[in-house]
Enzyme design. Sequence first.
Site, mmCIF file in Angstrom:
data_model
loop_
_atom_site.group_PDB
_atom_site.id
_atom_site.type_symbol
_atom_site.label_atom_id
_atom_site.label_comp_id
_atom_site.label_asym_id
_atom_site.label_seq_id
_atom_site.Cartn_x
_atom_site.Cartn_y
_atom_site.Cartn_z
ATOM 1 N N HIS A 1 9.764 -9.651 -7.941
ATOM 2 C CA HIS A 1 10.378 -8.457 -7.451
ATOM 3 C C HIS A 1 10.123 -7.293 -8.177
ATOM 4 O O HIS A 1 10.220 -6.172 -7.928
ATOM 5 C CB HIS A 1 12.030 -8.819 -7.240
ATOM 6 C CG HIS A 1 12.506 -7.977 -6.123
ATOM 7 N ND1 HIS A 1 12.316 -8.461 -4.869
ATOM 8 C CD2 HIS A 1 13.615 -7.001 -6.126
ATOM 9 C CE1 HIS A 1 13.156 -7.531 -4.040
ATOM 10 N NE2 HIS A 1 13.605 -6.780 -4.962
ATOM 11 N N ARG B 1 8.109 -8.540 -0.032
ATOM 12 C CA ARG B 1 9.038 -9.657 -0.420
ATOM 13 C C ARG B 1 8.475 -11.014 -0.712
ATOM 14 O O ARG B 1 7.389 -11.104 0.292
ATOM 15 C CB ARG B 1 10.448 -9.752 0.144
ATOM 16 C CG ARG B 1 11.195 -8.413 0.248
ATOM 17 C CD ARG B 1 12.488 -8.751 1.371
ATOM 18 N NE ARG B 1 13.071 -7.408 1.397
ATOM 19 C CZ ARG B 1 12.954 -6.645 2.240
ATOM 20 N NH1 ARG B 1 12.280 -6.571 3.111
ATOM 21 N NH2 ARG B 1 13.911 -5.423 2.267
ATOM 22 N N ARG C 1 7.355 -5.593 -6.613
ATOM 23 C CA ARG C 1 7.747 -4.765 -5.695
ATOM 24 C C ARG C 1 8.346 -3.207 -6.108
ATOM 25 O O ARG C 1 7.915 -2.011 -5.625
ATOM 26 C CB ARG C 1 8.819 -5.475 -4.990
ATOM 27 C CG ARG C 1 9.490 -4.760 -3.738
ATOM 28 C CD ARG C 1 10.417 -5.905 -3.080
ATOM 29 N NE ARG C 1 11.346 -5.110 -1.877
ATOM 30 C CZ ARG C 1 10.993 -4.824 -0.598
ATOM 31 N NH1 ARG C 1 9.640 -5.015 -0.353
ATOM 32 N NH2 ARG C 1 11.726 -4.244 -0.060
ATOM 33 N N LYS D 1 13.612 -8.745 6.782
ATOM 34 C CA LYS D 1 15.240 -8.928 6.986
ATOM 35 C C LYS D 1 15.574 -8.704 8.432
ATOM 36 O O LYS D 1 15.123 -7.703 8.992
ATOM 37 C CB LYS D 1 15.904 -8.251 5.714
ATOM 38 C CG LYS D 1 15.796 -8.682 4.314
ATOM 39 C CD LYS D 1 16.710 -8.000 3.272
ATOM 40 C CE LYS D 1 16.616 -8.670 1.946
ATOM 41 N NZ LYS D 1 17.413 -7.798 1.028
ATOM 42 N N TYR E 1 14.404 4.455 -6.836
ATOM 43 C CA TYR E 1 13.300 4.663 -7.681
ATOM 44 C C TYR E 1 13.090 6.150 -8.091
ATOM 45 O O TYR E 1 12.313 6.156 -8.970
ATOM 46 C CB TYR E 1 12.162 4.158 -6.919
ATOM 47 C CG TYR E 1 12.380 2.703 -6.391
ATOM 48 C CD1 TYR E 1 12.172 1.407 -7.506
ATOM 49 C CD2 TYR E 1 12.612 2.307 -5.014
ATOM 50 C CE1 TYR E 1 12.420 0.153 -6.925
ATOM 51 C CE2 TYR E 1 12.922 1.010 -4.789
ATOM 52 C CZ TYR E 1 12.903 -0.055 -5.681
ATOM 53 O OH TYR E 1 12.982 -1.294 -5.288
ATOM 54 N N HIS F 1 13.115 -1.003 3.672
ATOM 55 C CA HIS F 1 14.330 -0.874 3.377
ATOM 56 C C HIS F 1 15.163 -0.346 4.703
ATOM 57 O O HIS F 1 14.448 0.481 5.404
ATOM 58 C CB HIS F 1 14.527 0.059 2.156
ATOM 59 C CG HIS F 1 14.087 -0.297 0.994
ATOM 60 N ND1 HIS F 1 13.517 0.573 -0.131
ATOM 61 C CD2 HIS F 1 14.021 -1.353 0.387
ATOM 62 C CE1 HIS F 1 13.273 -0.055 -1.222
ATOM 63 N NE2 HIS F 1 13.606 -1.403 -1.033
#
Length: 316
Positions: free
Chosen positions: A262, A167, A265, A191, A297, A288
């Site tokens: 993004h 990110r 990404r 995150k 995806y 993730h």
Amino acid sequence: MTRAEEQRDAGLLDAFAGHLALQRGLSEHTVRAYCGDVLTLLALLPHGPDGNAPADLGALTLATLRRWLAQESGRGLARATLARRVAAVRCFTAWAQRTGRIATDPGGRLLSPGPDATVPQVLTAEEAAAVMDTAREQAAAAGTPAARARATRDWAVLELLYATGVRVAELVGADVGDVNLAERLLRVLGKGDKERMVPFGRPASDAVEQWLAARHHLLPQQTSDPGALFLGARGGRLGARQVRDLVHRSTALAGVRDLAPHGLRHSVATHLLDGGSDLRSVQEVLGHASLSTTQRYTHVSTERLRSAFTQAHPRA
């Protein structure tokens, strides 16, 4: 919403922000987004006889939350944005109950719209290569040492974004010591303050090595080195907005479809799956929390497989 209306709930939002940052460990960007989401809800609540008192949280009901969600949905926001706003409000109402600000938590019964099933546009492998090659050529053609340093930095930023799929916030938050060129690994803080090591290839390694050799040209004299991997204006840490501008500018220069960071990404995830990587490996690379996020995806790769089969198989 006026500035005065924001200020009347500032104390409540500051307390909520402290909870998000200190107890939930959310990033500064997420904290800011959540507080902005909650502010749209507070605007619907009564604020005392003169309208200047803090929001009356006692007026928070499930009906109020549904009215707020209908209002937000009517603004034409994407389903993913609405889902995030619901998550923010649920977090807020749960926190308000735990801290004694409300007796019950109405947010627990608020249904969230499902996220969009589509995946944003991605570059083909050839388009991604064109972006990287153009950036490398720009670095080689730059004139002064400072200009060459800036162009080399931009090349290294693009190569790392595409090589690792990190990110933007993770990239600009990285320090020089987070790069291991010998093993081609980048340490990032994702995150929830979760640290992970992400591998990258030789092209990115070459770009970063050249950038580190030229990095001092972007450090003004008598300015202390912030230790950031990528430097921006006046020798400070490169900002997320600068990276976004760089990606948009670079895709235009390479003559490929416009893309945000993004989107790079998403391109990484798609290209890894196209190349045979399994979902768990892609999940680890991208950081993730849930495998279901990575599974978004798979349909892109499936569609490409179907297209190739239709074109090539004699009995398609």
